[in-house]
Design an enzyme around this catalytic site. Structure first.
Site, PDB file in Angstrom:
ATOM      1  N   SER A 269       0.852  -1.198   0.000  1.00  0.00           N
ATOM      2  CA  SER A 269       0.000   0.000   0.000  1.00  0.00           C
ATOM      3  C   SER A 269       0.887   1.247   0.000  1.00  0.00           C
ATOM      4  O   SER A 269       2.017   1.220   0.519  1.00  0.00           O
ATOM      5  CB  SER A 269      -0.889  -0.002   1.255  1.00  0.00           C
ATOM      6  OG  SER A 269      -1.658   1.178   1.327  1.00  0.00           O
TER       7      SER A 269
ATOM      8  N   TYR B  18      -4.933   8.677  26.742  1.00  0.00           N
ATOM      9  CA  TYR B  18      -4.534   8.298  25.375  1.00  0.00           C
ATOM     10  C   TYR B  18      -5.005   9.347  24.372  1.00  0.00           C
ATOM     11  O   TYR B  18      -6.164   9.760  24.373  1.00  0.00           O
ATOM     12  CB  TYR B  18      -5.156   6.936  25.010  1.00  0.00           C
ATOM     13  CG  TYR B  18      -4.896   6.503  23.572  1.00  0.00           C
ATOM     14  CD1 TYR B  18      -3.667   5.989  23.190  1.00  0.00           C
ATOM     15  CD2 TYR B  18      -5.889   6.621  22.598  1.00  0.00           C
ATOM     16  CE1 TYR B  18      -3.425   5.598  21.876  1.00  0.00           C
ATOM     17  CE2 TYR B  18      -5.664   6.224  21.280  1.00  0.00           C
ATOM     18  CZ  TYR B  18      -4.425   5.712  20.934  1.00  0.00           C
ATOM     19  OH  TYR B  18      -4.182   5.322  19.638  1.00  0.00           O
TER      20      TYR B  18
END
Ligand SMILES: NC(=O)c1ccc[n+]([C@@H]2O[C@H](COP(=O)([O-])OP(=O)(O)OC[C@H]3O[C@@H](n4cnc5c(N)ncnc54)[C@H](OP(=O)(O)O)[C@@H]3O)[C@@H](O)[C@H]2O)c1
Length: 321
Positions: free
Chosen positions: A44, A197
């Site tokens: 990719s 996070y």
């Protein structure tokens, strides 16, 4: 400063390469026949163009991919343009340390030497999730998986350099985003914690880890006199599948309005290919490149103590339990 250079870096360096250089231009005239390269995430975006350029110059190129069907499609596409190219597809899931170990052992079974390792695969800004080993996904995939992979392939890289008398090279795909990590650089006490996070800071942290890994490994190899160089790169900003976790409107902008003003994947692969192959970089190690030129690292990216600590922690986290 050109439009491609919107996100920083010198336009053109002394070799004439800069932000608009393509991977094919970076590798033109360099004979890679007899060399073997492994490109992670070679199915990719930037990885495809990296593999295409390396194999077009004769390097036997292994696409180390988690989606082997996509890998086979990439191989077929490369062979259309270069029918004599030697391209293999092998399975590697960097979010599983067992898969990394299996890949390394399958690769060693092929008895192939290894001249060039491009640690290209990556994920960006995913919602909080964990790898099969319980590590936060971006740190686990982008850094720990590649840390173990490099460690397991290192002996081959060293032996290949010794046997051929030509240095082996490791290239780590980092990002300018390594400047945008958590306040403490690497949050060692909360590496796998969802508390606090941030998808963006966690990506920056993982890309800082790539820079620090390159610095520290370069230092260690230099100290033991191994003929293997290790450098990190920022490829530029390119609209690829990497943006899949960005908010919808940002994805739309990147894929439409912004796309004409940023690099295409062929340009995005130029710095990796340049660093992996250019003869002028013989012996250059522990540097950080963008637009085919050495660039300044962030303050954390230059922090040797942080790099040493990350090395120790990564060793422990990737040790076989
Ligand atoms: N694009 C940019 O603007 C940009 C900027 C700075 C740095 N970079 C860095 O450049 C590198 C290449 O990115 P790209 O833009 O080419 O992105 P991409 O098109 O999404 O390609 C990333 C590749 O990594 C693979 N990958 C993801 N998780 C994996 C895993 N667990 N195991 C094995 N392979 C895995 C993907 O596989 P699947 O196809 O199966 O998902 C894909 O082949 C990344 O390291 C990225 O951080 C990119």
């Amino acid at each position: 400063m050109g439009l491609f250079n919107l996100f920083g870096g010198p336009d053109v360096g002394k070799l004439g390469f800069g932000s608009a250089t393509t991977a094919q231009e970076a590798v033109a005239g360099i004979d890679l026949s007899g060399k073997v390269a492994v490109v992670t995430g070679g199915s990719s975006g930037i990885g495809v163009e990296t593999a295409r350029a390396l194999s077009s110059q004769g390097a036997h190129t292994v696409l180390a991919v988690r989606n082997t069907e996509a890998g086979q499609a990439t191989k077929a596409d490369i062979l259309k343009g270069s029918p004599k190219a030697q391209v293999d597809v092998m399975s590697l899931d960097l979010s599983s340390l067992d898969s990394v170990r299996s890949f390394a052992s399958e690769f060693e079974k092929t008895k192939l030497p290894l001249n060039i390792l491009v640690n290209n695969a990556g994920v960006m800004m995913c919602p909080f999730s964990k790898t099969k080993d319980g590590h936060e996904m971006q740190f686990g995939t982008n850094h720990l998986g590649h840390f173990l992979l490099t460690d397991l392939l290192l002996d081959n890289l060293k032996q290949t350099a010794k046997k051929t008398g030509t240095e082996s090279r490791v290239v780590l795909l980092s990002s300018r985003a390594h400047h945008r990590t958590y306040g403490e650089g690497i949050r060692f006490d909360k590496l796998n914690s969802e508390e606090g996070y941030s998808p963006f800071s966690a990506y920056g942290q993982s890309k800082l880890a790539n820079v620090l890994h390159a610095n520290e490994l370069a230092k260690r190899l230099k100290a033991e006199g191994a003929d293997v160089t290790v450098n990190s790169v920022h490829p530029g900003v390119i609209a690829t599948n990497l943006g899949r976790h960005l908010p919808g409107p940002v994805q739309w902008l990147l894929n439409n309005a912004v796309r004409p003003f940023i690099k295409n994947p062929e340009q995005g692969a130029a710095t990796s290919v340049f660093v992996a192959t250019n003869p002028s970089l013989k012996g250059v190690t522990g540097e950080y490149f963008a637009d085919c030129n050495v660039q300044e690292k962030s303050a954390f990216g230059k922090d040797a103590a942080l790099g040493e600590r990350l090395w120790q922690v990564s060793k422990e986290l990737t040790a076989k339990k």
